[in-house]
Design a protein around this motif. Sequence first.
Motif, PDB file in Angstrom:
ATOM      1  N   GLY A 212       0.816  -1.213   0.000  1.00  0.00           N
ATOM      2  CA  GLY A 212       0.000   0.000   0.000  1.00  0.00           C
ATOM      3  C   GLY A 212       0.845   1.256   0.000  1.00  0.00           C
ATOM      4  O   GLY A 212       0.630   2.166  -0.813  1.00  0.00           O
ATOM      5  N   VAL A 213       1.811   1.316   0.895  1.00  0.00           N
ATOM      6  CA  VAL A 213       2.691   2.487   0.949  1.00  0.00           C
ATOM      7  C   VAL A 213       3.484   2.590  -0.358  1.00  0.00           C
ATOM      8  O   VAL A 213       3.648   3.679  -0.912  1.00  0.00           O
ATOM      9  CB  VAL A 213       3.627   2.419   2.177  1.00  0.00           C
ATOM     10  CG1 VAL A 213       4.717   3.461   2.093  1.00  0.00           C
ATOM     11  CG2 VAL A 213       2.827   2.608   3.455  1.00  0.00           C
ATOM     12  N   GLY A 214       3.951   1.473  -0.872  1.00  0.00           N
ATOM     13  CA  GLY A 214       4.714   1.485  -2.114  1.00  0.00           C
ATOM     14  C   GLY A 214       3.903   1.979  -3.296  1.00  0.00           C
ATOM     15  O   GLY A 214       4.361   2.840  -4.065  1.00  0.00           O
ATOM     16  N   VAL A 215       2.699   1.473  -3.448  1.00  0.00           N
ATOM     17  CA  VAL A 215       1.854   1.880  -4.574  1.00  0.00           C
ATOM     18  C   VAL A 215       1.477   3.352  -4.460  1.00  0.00           C
ATOM     19  O   VAL A 215       1.529   4.101  -5.448  1.00  0.00           O
ATOM     20  CB  VAL A 215       0.592   0.983  -4.659  1.00  0.00           C
ATOM     21  CG1 VAL A 215      -0.451   1.577  -5.585  1.00  0.00           C
ATOM     22  CG2 VAL A 215       0.966  -0.410  -5.110  1.00  0.00           C
ATOM     23  N   GLN A 216       1.120   3.793  -3.258  1.00  0.00           N
ATOM     24  CA  GLN A 216       0.744   5.196  -3.088  1.00  0.00           C
ATOM     25  C   GLN A 216       1.948   6.117  -3.288  1.00  0.00           C
ATOM     26  O   GLN A 216       1.810   7.219  -3.832  1.00  0.00           O
ATOM     27  CB  GLN A 216       0.087   5.420  -1.722  1.00  0.00           C
ATOM     28  CG  GLN A 216      -1.179   4.621  -1.493  1.00  0.00           C
ATOM     29  CD  GLN A 216      -2.259   4.844  -2.532  1.00  0.00           C
ATOM     30  OE1 GLN A 216      -2.346   5.891  -3.157  1.00  0.00           O
ATOM     31  NE2 GLN A 216      -3.110   3.839  -2.726  1.00  0.00           N
ATOM     32  N   ALA A 217       3.134   5.690  -2.864  1.00  0.00           N
ATOM     33  CA  ALA A 217       4.339   6.499  -3.074  1.00  0.00           C
ATOM     34  C   ALA A 217       4.681   6.581  -4.559  1.00  0.00           C
ATOM     35  O   ALA A 217       5.067   7.652  -5.053  1.00  0.00           O
ATOM     36  CB  ALA A 217       5.509   5.920  -2.283  1.00  0.00           C
ATOM     37  N   ILE A 218       4.547   5.482  -5.270  1.00  0.00           N
ATOM     38  CA  ILE A 218       4.789   5.500  -6.719  1.00  0.00           C
ATOM     39  C   ILE A 218       3.779   6.405  -7.413  1.00  0.00           C
ATOM     40  O   ILE A 218       4.134   7.181  -8.313  1.00  0.00           O
ATOM     41  CB  ILE A 218       4.762   4.073  -7.296  1.00  0.00           C
ATOM     42  CG1 ILE A 218       5.987   3.289  -6.818  1.00  0.00           C
ATOM     43  CG2 ILE A 218       4.678   4.089  -8.818  1.00  0.00           C
ATOM     44  CD1 ILE A 218       5.939   1.806  -7.123  1.00  0.00           C
ATOM     45  N   ASN A 219       2.532   6.329  -6.994  1.00  0.00           N
ATOM     46  CA  ASN A 219       1.498   7.195  -7.562  1.00  0.00           C
ATOM     47  C   ASN A 219       1.844   8.672  -7.354  1.00  0.00           C
ATOM     48  O   ASN A 219       1.730   9.482  -8.277  1.00  0.00           O
ATOM     49  CB  ASN A 219       0.143   6.864  -6.937  1.00  0.00           C
ATOM     50  CG  ASN A 219      -0.973   7.678  -7.542  1.00  0.00           C
ATOM     51  OD1 ASN A 219      -0.970   7.961  -8.727  1.00  0.00           O
ATOM     52  ND2 ASN A 219      -1.923   8.057  -6.712  1.00  0.00           N
ATOM     53  N   GLU A 220       2.279   9.024  -6.159  1.00  0.00           N
ATOM     54  CA  GLU A 220       2.655  10.416  -5.874  1.00  0.00           C
ATOM     55  C   GLU A 220       3.885  10.824  -6.675  1.00  0.00           C
ATOM     56  O   GLU A 220       3.966  11.947  -7.179  1.00  0.00           O
ATOM     57  CB  GLU A 220       2.907  10.587  -4.377  1.00  0.00           C
ATOM     58  CG  GLU A 220       3.295  11.989  -3.980  1.00  0.00           C
ATOM     59  CD  GLU A 220       2.210  13.026  -4.180  1.00  0.00           C
ATOM     60  OE1 GLU A 220       2.526  14.226  -4.068  1.00  0.00           O
ATOM     61  OE2 GLU A 220       1.048  12.662  -4.452  1.00  0.00           O
ATOM     62  N   MET A 221       4.852   9.937  -6.815  1.00  0.00           N
ATOM     63  CA  MET A 221       6.045  10.242  -7.600  1.00  0.00           C
ATOM     64  C   MET A 221       5.668  10.497  -9.060  1.00  0.00           C
ATOM     65  O   MET A 221       6.171  11.442  -9.677  1.00  0.00           O
ATOM     66  CB  MET A 221       7.053   9.094  -7.513  1.00  0.00           C
ATOM     67  CG  MET A 221       8.349   9.339  -8.284  1.00  0.00           C
ATOM     68  SD  MET A 221       8.322   8.901 -10.041  1.00  0.00           S
ATOM     69  CE  MET A 221       7.993   7.168  -9.995  1.00  0.00           C
ATOM     70  N   VAL A 222       4.796   9.688  -9.616  1.00  0.00           N
ATOM     71  CA  VAL A 222       4.370   9.888 -11.001  1.00  0.00           C
ATOM     72  C   VAL A 222       3.648  11.224 -11.137  1.00  0.00           C
ATOM     73  O   VAL A 222       3.864  11.966 -12.103  1.00  0.00           O
ATOM     74  CB  VAL A 222       3.489   8.711 -11.478  1.00  0.00           C
ATOM     75  CG1 VAL A 222       2.814   9.019 -12.798  1.00  0.00           C
ATOM     76  CG2 VAL A 222       4.308   7.444 -11.580  1.00  0.00           C
ATOM     77  N   ARG A 223       2.810  11.558 -10.160  1.00  0.00           N
ATOM     78  CA  ARG A 223       2.117  12.845 -10.198  1.00  0.00           C
ATOM     79  C   ARG A 223       3.120  13.996 -10.207  1.00  0.00           C
ATOM     80  O   ARG A 223       2.996  14.938 -10.990  1.00  0.00           O
ATOM     81  CB  ARG A 223       1.180  12.976  -9.001  1.00  0.00           C
ATOM     82  CG  ARG A 223       0.313  14.230  -9.022  1.00  0.00           C
ATOM     83  CD  ARG A 223      -0.519  14.349  -7.758  1.00  0.00           C
ATOM     84  NE  ARG A 223       0.296  14.727  -6.622  1.00  0.00           N
ATOM     85  CZ  ARG A 223       0.713  15.973  -6.361  1.00  0.00           C
ATOM     86  NH1 ARG A 223       0.415  16.952  -7.178  1.00  0.00           N
ATOM     87  NH2 ARG A 223       1.431  16.224  -5.284  1.00  0.00           N
ATOM     88  N   LEU A 224       4.125  13.906  -9.346  1.00  0.00           N
ATOM     89  CA  LEU A 224       5.145  14.952  -9.298  1.00  0.00           C
ATOM     90  C   LEU A 224       6.017  14.947 -10.552  1.00  0.00           C
ATOM     91  O   LEU A 224       6.447  16.008 -11.021  1.00  0.00           O
ATOM     92  CB  LEU A 224       6.007  14.787  -8.050  1.00  0.00           C
ATOM     93  CG  LEU A 224       5.297  15.033  -6.713  1.00  0.00           C
ATOM     94  CD1 LEU A 224       6.220  14.687  -5.557  1.00  0.00           C
ATOM     95  CD2 LEU A 224       4.790  16.449  -6.606  1.00  0.00           C
ATOM     96  N   ALA A 225       6.285  13.775 -11.100  1.00  0.00           N
ATOM     97  CA  ALA A 225       7.093  13.685 -12.313  1.00  0.00           C
ATOM     98  C   ALA A 225       6.381  14.331 -13.498  1.00  0.00           C
ATOM     99  O   ALA A 225       7.027  14.930 -14.365  1.00  0.00           O
ATOM    100  CB  ALA A 225       7.421  12.227 -12.627  1.00  0.00           C
ATOM    101  N   MET A 226       5.066  14.233 -13.535  1.00  0.00           N
ATOM    102  CA  MET A 226       4.310  14.863 -14.608  1.00  0.00           C
ATOM    103  C   MET A 226       4.358  16.394 -14.514  1.00  0.00           C
ATOM    104  O   MET A 226       4.047  17.088 -15.483  1.00  0.00           O
ATOM    105  CB  MET A 226       2.847  14.395 -14.598  1.00  0.00           C
ATOM    106  CG  MET A 226       2.692  12.950 -14.970  1.00  0.00           C
ATOM    107  SD  MET A 226       3.281  12.705 -16.655  1.00  0.00           S
ATOM    108  CE  MET A 226       3.933  11.097 -16.542  1.00  0.00           C
ATOM    109  N   ARG A 227       4.745  16.893 -13.378  1.00  0.00           N
ATOM    110  CA  ARG A 227       4.919  18.339 -13.202  1.00  0.00           C
ATOM    111  C   ARG A 227       6.387  18.748 -13.317  1.00  0.00           C
ATOM    112  O   ARG A 227       6.773  19.810 -12.854  1.00  0.00           O
ATOM    113  CB  ARG A 227       4.371  18.760 -11.850  1.00  0.00           C
ATOM    114  CG  ARG A 227       2.878  18.557 -11.752  1.00  0.00           C
ATOM    115  CD  ARG A 227       2.339  19.023 -10.448  1.00  0.00           C
ATOM    116  NE  ARG A 227       0.889  18.837 -10.446  1.00  0.00           N
ATOM    117  CZ  ARG A 227       0.119  19.121  -9.444  1.00  0.00           C
ATOM    118  NH1 ARG A 227       0.632  19.624  -8.340  1.00  0.00           N
ATOM    119  NH2 ARG A 227      -1.173  18.927  -9.519  1.00  0.00           N
TER     120      ARG A 227
END
Length: 146
Positions: free
Chosen positions: A79-94
């Motif tokens: 859970g922490v891993g998937v949510q952290a990856i999701n946040e990283m992708v969101r930040l990477a898109m910016r």
Amino acid sequence: MPTAARLVAAASLAVLAYVISGMVMPLMPESTDFGYFIPVNIVLGLACGWLVIGPRAGRGTTAAINNGLTGVFVLMLWGVGVQAINEMVRLAMRNRYDDAFEAIVAVFQIGAEYVVIIATVQIGVTLVIGAVICGLLTEYASRHWK
């Protein structure tokens, strides 16, 4: 192979993931957009129950409790891993990161921040009690429905 133990493990861990997700949401900053947070965690609960707890059922009460604790640990890790990856992708898109290595390192930093946020007594107690219940329910299903 589908068994009653796997089904019960998946269902009980999905319920626990739902409960914990509801407990985590108020701890996050108010500006957090949760999106598919709860459904993703429920699917992770289903997968962890099916793949981690279910196959190990039928070895006794002590093993059932340990099995439940292992399943909840894996659920939290995923859970922490998937949510952290999701946040990283969101930040990477910016365009927050200069290169891929910086983005990969950010996953671990974000995950560590999430762990610190959710490391509360209330969530810890809920996880331990839920783990024991999930393990015992799975053991019960394994013994009574083959």
